[in-house]
Scaffold this motif. Structure first.
Motif, PDB file in Angstrom:
ATOM      1  N   LEU A  97      -4.559   4.915  -2.496  1.00 25.82           N
ATOM      2  CA  LEU A  97      -4.347   4.041  -1.335  1.00 25.82           C
ATOM      3  C   LEU A  97      -5.652   3.803  -0.596  1.00 25.82           C
ATOM      4  O   LEU A  97      -5.992   2.674  -0.237  1.00 25.82           O
ATOM      5  CB  LEU A  97      -3.309   4.662  -0.400  1.00 25.82           C
ATOM      6  N   TRP A  98      -6.403   4.876  -0.348  1.00 29.67           N
ATOM      7  CA  TRP A  98      -7.656   4.788   0.414  1.00 29.67           C
ATOM      8  C   TRP A  98      -8.676   3.912  -0.319  1.00 29.67           C
ATOM      9  O   TRP A  98      -9.389   3.117   0.308  1.00 29.67           O
ATOM     10  CB  TRP A  98      -8.212   6.189   0.623  1.00 29.67           C
ATOM     11  N   TRP A 107       0.647   4.474  -2.456  1.00 28.58           N
ATOM     12  CA  TRP A 107       0.583   5.845  -1.957  1.00 28.58           C
ATOM     13  C   TRP A 107       1.652   6.706  -2.626  1.00 28.58           C
ATOM     14  O   TRP A 107       1.396   7.829  -3.070  1.00 28.58           O
ATOM     15  CB  TRP A 107       0.751   5.833  -0.441  1.00 28.58           C
ATOM     16  N   ARG A 108       2.862   6.161  -2.713  1.00 30.05           N
ATOM     17  CA  ARG A 108       3.983   6.922  -3.267  1.00 30.05           C
ATOM     18  C   ARG A 108       3.799   7.194  -4.759  1.00 30.05           C
ATOM     19  O   ARG A 108       4.104   8.278  -5.246  1.00 30.05           O
ATOM     20  CB  ARG A 108       5.288   6.161  -3.016  1.00 30.05           C
ATOM     21  N   GLY A 162      -0.731   8.303  -4.993  1.00 28.76           N
ATOM     22  CA  GLY A 162      -1.329   9.249  -4.064  1.00 28.76           C
ATOM     23  C   GLY A 162      -2.211   8.586  -3.026  1.00 28.76           C
ATOM     24  O   GLY A 162      -2.550   7.401  -3.104  1.00 28.76           O
ATOM     25  N   PHE A 163      -2.598   9.399  -2.022  1.00 26.64           N
ATOM     26  CA  PHE A 163      -3.370   8.873  -0.903  1.00 26.64           C
ATOM     27  C   PHE A 163      -4.759   8.403  -1.333  1.00 26.64           C
ATOM     28  O   PHE A 163      -5.296   7.436  -0.789  1.00 26.64           O
ATOM     29  CB  PHE A 163      -3.510   9.940   0.187  1.00 26.64           C
ATOM     30  N   LEU A 197       0.822  -1.205   0.000  1.00 25.65           N
ATOM     31  CA  LEU A 197       0.000   0.000   0.000  1.00 25.65           C
ATOM     32  C   LEU A 197       0.862   1.263   0.000  1.00 25.65           C
ATOM     33  O   LEU A 197       0.472   2.292  -0.555  1.00 25.65           O
ATOM     34  CB  LEU A 197      -0.925   0.019   1.219  1.00 25.65           C
ATOM     35  N   MET A 198       2.028   1.182   0.644  1.00 24.18           N
ATOM     36  CA  MET A 198       2.920   2.345   0.676  1.00 24.18           C
ATOM     37  C   MET A 198       3.425   2.675  -0.719  1.00 24.18           C
ATOM     38  O   MET A 198       3.606   3.852  -1.063  1.00 24.18           O
ATOM     39  CB  MET A 198       4.091   2.083   1.621  1.00 24.18           C
TER      40      MET A 198
END
Length: 304
Positions: A65-66, A57-58, A61-62, A53-54
């Motif tokens: 991820l969400w 995110w990277r 974007g968030f 998931l990281m």
């Protein structure tokens, strides 16, 4: 289909029902999740929590991820659990102490109906699934007959308690709170929460997160590869748990924990053998209400 605000509100209400069940030693929040139609989504969403998931995110974007996490669902559900534990724990504790027959009657009807609801999800019964259901029943029944341990407050033990309790908590039929009672950690954790002991609570929470993430992977794999067998095992767990929540009990043994006398061993008896007011008509009415509630929830879940 994308959920609307009202849908997430309903998820929060389901979380509140799970939280209410989880604080009662003998009832599983996993049972509530299953009968309300969110169990497999919960397991899948928890299973999505992984280091990759990281990377999402990277790179994306968030928001990505969400979405990958099914964050709105998990946030709504755990908000409901949190609200319920904070607001209903004292009330349910009062009912357990002052009106145990009525409370257990309601939950007995609720759990009894859950057996039919979970069992009917099994697409094909065979000798193997029947044997697995019997094994699950025997395991859960055996757990309900174990005596509780003395209170323990060592950090490694509390970490283990948190991991085991949360695994039980997401299994229909096996109560996470009851596992804590058996391990001797229930009162220690409650006291730590009331006294804002962040070290003890944090240790239990880390253990719970570890157990949750590890066990969710196993459950996801079981549902994917052995769907009928897994449902048969869960059905057995629920059947075996009925021993714990039978409303009328005779106290066989009492122990003293921290200067307080606590009943630790019981024998199930018929209402006419109960030492006290069996509250028979009220108990039957509440059991019917709990039984009916399950099918109402199932009807609402199927409409969704």
């Amino acid at each position: 289909m994308a959920r609307k605000l009202i849908d997430y509100t309903i998820v929060t209400l389901k979380g509140m029902a799970m939280g209410a069940a989880d604080v009662v030693p003998g009832v599983s929040g996993g049972t509530i999740a299953f009968i309300s139609g969110i169990y497999e989504e919960l397991i899948t969403s928890i299973n999505n929590i992984k280091p990759s998931l990281m990377t999402v995110w990277r790179k994306e974007g968030f928001g990505a991820l969400w979405k990958k996490l099914n964050g709105n669902f998990l946030a709504s559900l755990f908000l409901g659990i949190f609200i319920s534990v904070l607001s209903l724990a004292k009330f349910l504790s009062w009912l357990l102490e002052n009106e145990p027959v009525l409370l257990w009657s309601f939950f007995f009807g609720l759990v009894l109906a859950s057996i039919f609801l979970v069992g009917k999800e099994i697409k094909k019964w065979s000798i193997a699934t029947i044997l697995i259901a019997i094994i699950g029943t025997a395991i859960a029944y055996f757990i309900t007959t174990l005596p509780p341990s003395e209170n323990v407050d060592s950090l490694p033990y509390l970490f283990l308690s948190g991991a085991l309790a949360v695994c039980a908590m997401i299994l229909p039929g096996i109560s996470g709170a009851f596992i804590l009672v058996l391990l001797g950690s229930y009162k220690t954790i409650l006291d730590a929460a009331h006294e804002w002991d962040f070290l003890l609570v944090g240790t239990v929470a880390i253990g719970a997160i570890f157990g949750l993430l590890s066990f969710a992977k196993l459950l996801k794999w079981m549902f994917k590869n052995y769907h009928n067998a897994t449902l048969a095992l869960l059905t057995g767990f629920i059947i075996g748990s009925l021993n714990k929540i039978w409303p009328w009990k005779k106290v066989l043994e009492t122990r003293v924990f921290d200067g307080k006398s606590i009943d630790v061993d019981f024998q199930n008896v018929l209402p006419n053998q109960f030492d006290g007011d069996p509250q028979l008509f009220a108990s039957i009415g509440l059991a019917i209400a709990g039984f009916s509630l399950i099918f109402i929830l199932e009807r609402l879940a199927s409409k969704k």
